[in-house]
Design a protein around this motif. Structure first.
Motif: not given
Length: 319
Positions: A179-180, A183-184
């Motif tokens: 997920e990170k 997102s990033y």
């Protein structure tokens, strides 16, 4: 009566999802066939190493071919899950298809950028184009692109397995990414990528039409170069339009829409975005054949083996 009214929306939902998935599978099969034919035709007639732009086109065809090849089983298991319970076979299929699907999606976006750089050099600096865009530099760029994508996505998949303490069922391919990371890195990168490519091709189109009005082609190579640029703008324009829905969905929050129903849910948006992304990959090769005589002759020789002599004589007469 209550049971009947509850079953009707579920049946309608299943039919809508089934229709979207089936259309996606059809276009995926078309993508597999047309890109495979293009790659075989280019390889048989030694067009791939002819110049840098052909190498980038071959790489784009390869990524689209593998994308269609991985989307087909991934979507087929979505259909089967409507009637069968999830087992280890489903989980293995989703992971085996999702990894190359995500790799090829990222490679395809980089291929679009590399093709744009090539056409920008050919349009803005035609005299130094051959010295700048050599086949050796093109090969280095492609090897770096494919190896980086493979290592990055494989590392992400291993990280996801460690976080989840095992392999879990994937509903959509991007779920193999942490997920990170989404997102990033991946979402901002895709937004920057689509914006950069849009600006790059806008510059190419403006410069191309200015040059066509001012200067008439003085040789067959200049005419071929202009024809290639015109064809590339059509192809990449379709691909960029097809990628916009995927990137739009990627920027949406995961809890948007209905969480219990398929209609107006993120799952429905994901399925539609995937369909809109795969459609251009099955149409690009038609543009290659329509615009570039080399591709048309190579494909005709591949499809109509008995008319080789006729095609060769036509090509030699044209030269």
């Amino acid at each position: 009566m209550e049971t009947t009214t509850e079953e009707m929306p579920q049946e309608e939902t299943a039919n809508v999802k089934l229709a979207i998935v089936c259309v996606t599978v059809v276009f995926s099969c078309c993508t597999i066939i047309v890109n495979l034919l293009t790659l075989v035709a280019m390889a048989m007639h030694r067009l791939i190493r002819k110049n840098s732009i052909n190498m980038f086109i071959a790489s784009l065809c390869l990524s689209d071919f593998l994308l269609g090849l991985s989307i087909t089983p991934f979507q087929l298991q979505q259909v089967l899950r409507l009637w069968k319970d999830i087992d280890q076979t489903f989980i293995a299929t989703t992971w085996a298809a999702a990894v190359p699907m995500v790799i090829c999606f990222f490679v395809s976006n980089v291929n679009i950028f590399l093709v744009g750089v090539d056409r920008a050099c050919a349009t803005l600096a035609p005299l130094s184009y051959k010295s700048r865009m050599t086949t050796k530099r093109a090969l280095i760029a492609l090897v770096a692109t494919w190896s980086t994508a493979v290592w990055t996505i494989t590392a992400c998949a291993i990280t996801t397995v460690q976080i989840n303490s095992g392999f879990e069922m994937l509903t959509y391919s991007y779920e193999l990414l942490p997920e990170k990371f989404i997102s990033y890195f991946s979402t901002p990168m895709l937004i920057i990528s689509i914006a950069t490519n849009a600006i790059l091709y806008a510059v190419i189109i403006i410069a191309f039409y200015k040059s066509t009005k001012k200067i008439q082609p003085s040789s067959t190579s200049e005419l071929r170069n202009r024809r290639m640029t015109r064809m590339i703008t059509m192809v990449i324009g379709l691909l960029l339009l097809g990628n916009i829905p995927i990137i739009t969905v990627a920027t949406l929050p995961r809890n948007i829409g209905s969480q219990s129903e398929y209609f107006n849910s993120l799952k429905m948006f994901d399925d539609i975005a995937l369909l809109l992304m795969i459609i251009p990959t099955s149409l690009n090769n038609c543009i290659y054949v329509w615009q570039i005589p080399d591709f048309k002759n190579a494909l005709m020789k591949l499809l109509f083996c008995h008319s080789n002599a006729r095609v060769e004589s036509t090509t030699s007469a044209a030269n």
